[in-house]
Scaffold this motif. Structure first.
Motif, PDB file in Angstrom:
ATOM      1  N   THR A 160       0.843  -1.194   0.000  1.00 13.67           N
ATOM      2  CA  THR A 160       0.000   0.000   0.000  1.00 13.67           C
ATOM      3  C   THR A 160       0.878   1.244   0.000  1.00 13.67           C
ATOM      4  O   THR A 160       2.049   1.188   0.399  1.00 13.67           O
ATOM      5  CB  THR A 160      -0.922   0.027   1.238  1.00 13.67           C
ATOM      6  N   LEU A 161       0.312   2.350  -0.442  1.00 13.32           N
ATOM      7  CA  LEU A 161       0.988   3.646  -0.373  1.00 13.32           C
ATOM      8  C   LEU A 161       0.271   4.585   0.590  1.00 13.32           C
ATOM      9  O   LEU A 161       0.653   5.749   0.718  1.00 13.32           O
ATOM     10  CB  LEU A 161       1.030   4.294  -1.768  1.00 13.32           C
ATOM     11  N   GLY A 167       0.510   3.026   7.675  1.00 15.63           N
ATOM     12  CA  GLY A 167       1.408   3.871   8.457  1.00 15.63           C
ATOM     13  C   GLY A 167       2.312   4.697   7.568  1.00 15.63           C
ATOM     14  O   GLY A 167       2.266   4.620   6.333  1.00 15.63           O
ATOM     15  N   CYS A 168       3.192   5.470   8.185  1.00 14.59           N
ATOM     16  CA  CYS A 168       4.071   6.355   7.420  1.00 14.59           C
ATOM     17  C   CYS A 168       5.116   5.572   6.628  1.00 14.59           C
ATOM     18  O   CYS A 168       5.680   6.087   5.664  1.00 14.59           O
ATOM     19  CB  CYS A 168       4.759   7.356   8.356  1.00 14.59           C
ATOM     20  N   GLN A 169       5.385   4.332   6.993  1.00 19.54           N
ATOM     21  CA  GLN A 169       6.284   3.498   6.201  1.00 19.54           C
ATOM     22  C   GLN A 169       5.757   3.343   4.774  1.00 19.54           C
ATOM     23  O   GLN A 169       6.530   3.178   3.833  1.00 19.54           O
ATOM     24  CB  GLN A 169       6.441   2.118   6.845  1.00 19.54           C
ATOM     25  N   ALA A 170       4.427   3.401   4.624  1.00 23.13           N
ATOM     26  CA  ALA A 170       3.818   3.267   3.304  1.00 23.13           C
ATOM     27  C   ALA A 170       3.884   4.565   2.508  1.00 23.13           C
ATOM     28  O   ALA A 170       3.732   4.537   1.286  1.00 23.13           O
ATOM     29  CB  ALA A 170       2.356   2.831   3.438  1.00 23.13           C
ATOM     30  N   ALA A 255       6.789  -7.498   3.469  1.00 24.07           N
ATOM     31  CA  ALA A 255       6.929  -7.319   4.914  1.00 24.07           C
ATOM     32  C   ALA A 255       6.320  -5.992   5.346  1.00 24.07           C
ATOM     33  O   ALA A 255       5.651  -5.910   6.390  1.00 24.07           O
ATOM     34  CB  ALA A 255       8.406  -7.390   5.313  1.00 24.07           C
ATOM     35  N   MET A 256       6.536  -4.944   4.564  1.00 22.06           N
ATOM     36  CA  MET A 256       5.939  -3.648   4.897  1.00 22.06           C
ATOM     37  C   MET A 256       4.417  -3.740   4.930  1.00 22.06           C
ATOM     38  O   MET A 256       3.760  -3.193   5.815  1.00 22.06           O
ATOM     39  CB  MET A 256       6.393  -2.596   3.885  1.00 22.06           C
ATOM     40  N   GLY A 257       3.846  -4.444   3.953  1.00 16.85           N
ATOM     41  CA  GLY A 257       2.394  -4.615   3.935  1.00 16.85           C
ATOM     42  C   GLY A 257       1.891  -5.350   5.157  1.00 16.85           C
ATOM     43  O   GLY A 257       0.874  -4.961   5.752  1.00 16.85           O
TER      44      GLY A 257
END
Length: 293
Positions: A160-161, A167-170, A255-257
């Motif tokens: 996701t963006l 979160g802000c990581q996206a 992993a971010m997702g």
């Protein structure tokens, strides 16, 4: 479609198969998808580049107020500091540019959401100072922006963006990954090195929460654009030096997702957790609400 992809590995395969860069893959993909000419597509990217350039110039202009409700014109302070400091130079220029664009966004000015409004300062800050010092030209930066778009496309497809979702990581994390890949390409990196740069940049910001004070894209968002830009430069340089990343880019994105889905709703753009929930953050929100009333 000949140039369709959903994974970073597929993007690299296309580069290898056709012996072309990531930016060229993206251009051909756009031509195939829209039936527009190369010249038309490139002209559109130049318009985006013009907006990026203008947003930096506006943010750094001391005669133009770029005030949100909590932040504004701090990039001007940094630019002045850089002129008289041994710690100035290119890094301070990148930091000032990142802050400038984010401040223009906070004051409702025109920016390029790349990939989001909350992370709009990262790509311009990393790429445009190079043009200002004469190290590259407009066409090369536009091609680098297509490289960034390639990795943005993969992140959007696999994770996701949206800060409200991941979160802000996206947002800043994705922007940092895109900028790292773009800069790596601009400095002569291979597609594989660009992917390594993107993986490192996103991995470094894994778990970054979205906690806007008073629900506004100002604190801590403006300064996080700076972090994303500096992180991108570091990761591009590591990749260009031959430093690899233990985890492939696609797996870092996955992993971010997953991390984003595990974050508390309070840490996903609601303004209810993190810095927004500190005593000072709460007082700021209350004061702004009273003023609005």
């Amino acid at each position: 479609m000949s140039y369709e992809f959903h994974h970073g590995s597929e993007l690299l395969t296309l580069c290898s198969r056709y012996k072309i860069s990531i930016g060229e893959v993206m251009l051909r993909r756009e031509m195939e998808d829209t039936t527009r000419t190369r010249e038309e597509i490139f002209a559109e990217m130049k318009l985006n580049l013009d907006v990026m350039r203008t947003s930096i110039r506006t943010g750094l202009d001391p005669t133009v107020p770029t005030h949100g409700l909590m932040a504004g014109n701090e990039s001007v302070k940094l630019a002045r500091y850089a002129q008289n400091s041994e710690l100035g130079g290119r890094l301070c220029g990148i930091v000032a540019a990142g802050m400038a664009v984010a401040e223009v966004n906070a004051s409702m000015g025109q920016i390029v959401a790349a990939p989001t409004a909350g992370s709009c300062g990262v790509l311009p800050a990393v790429l445009l100072p190079l043009a200002r010092v004469g190290e590259t030209d407009e066409d090369a930066i536009c091609e680098a922006l297509y490289v960034a778009a390639g990795f943005g496309q993969v992140i959007a497809a696999r994770a996701t963006l949206a800060g409200a979702e991941g979160g802000c990581q996206a947002e800043v994390g994705a922007a940092s990954a895109m900028a790292a890949a773009a800069l790596c390409h601009l400095k002569g990196g291979t597609p594989e090195q660009c992917a390594a740069a993107a993986a490192m940049a996103l991995g470094n910001l894994l778990g970054l929460v979205c906690d806007p004070v008073a629900g506004l894209v100002e604190v801590p968002c403006v300064k996080r654009n700076v972090v994303g830009a500096v992180n991108a430069v570091a990761c591009a340089n590591m990749a260009l030096a031959g430093v690899d990343y233990a985890i492939p880019c696609d797996e870092v994105i996955d992993a971010m997702g997953r991390v984003g889905s595990l974050l508390s709703p309070d840490l996903r753009e609601t303004g209810q957790g993190g810095l927004a929930a500190t005593p000072t953050g709460v007082r700021i929100a209350e004061r702004l609400a009273e003023n609005d009333g």
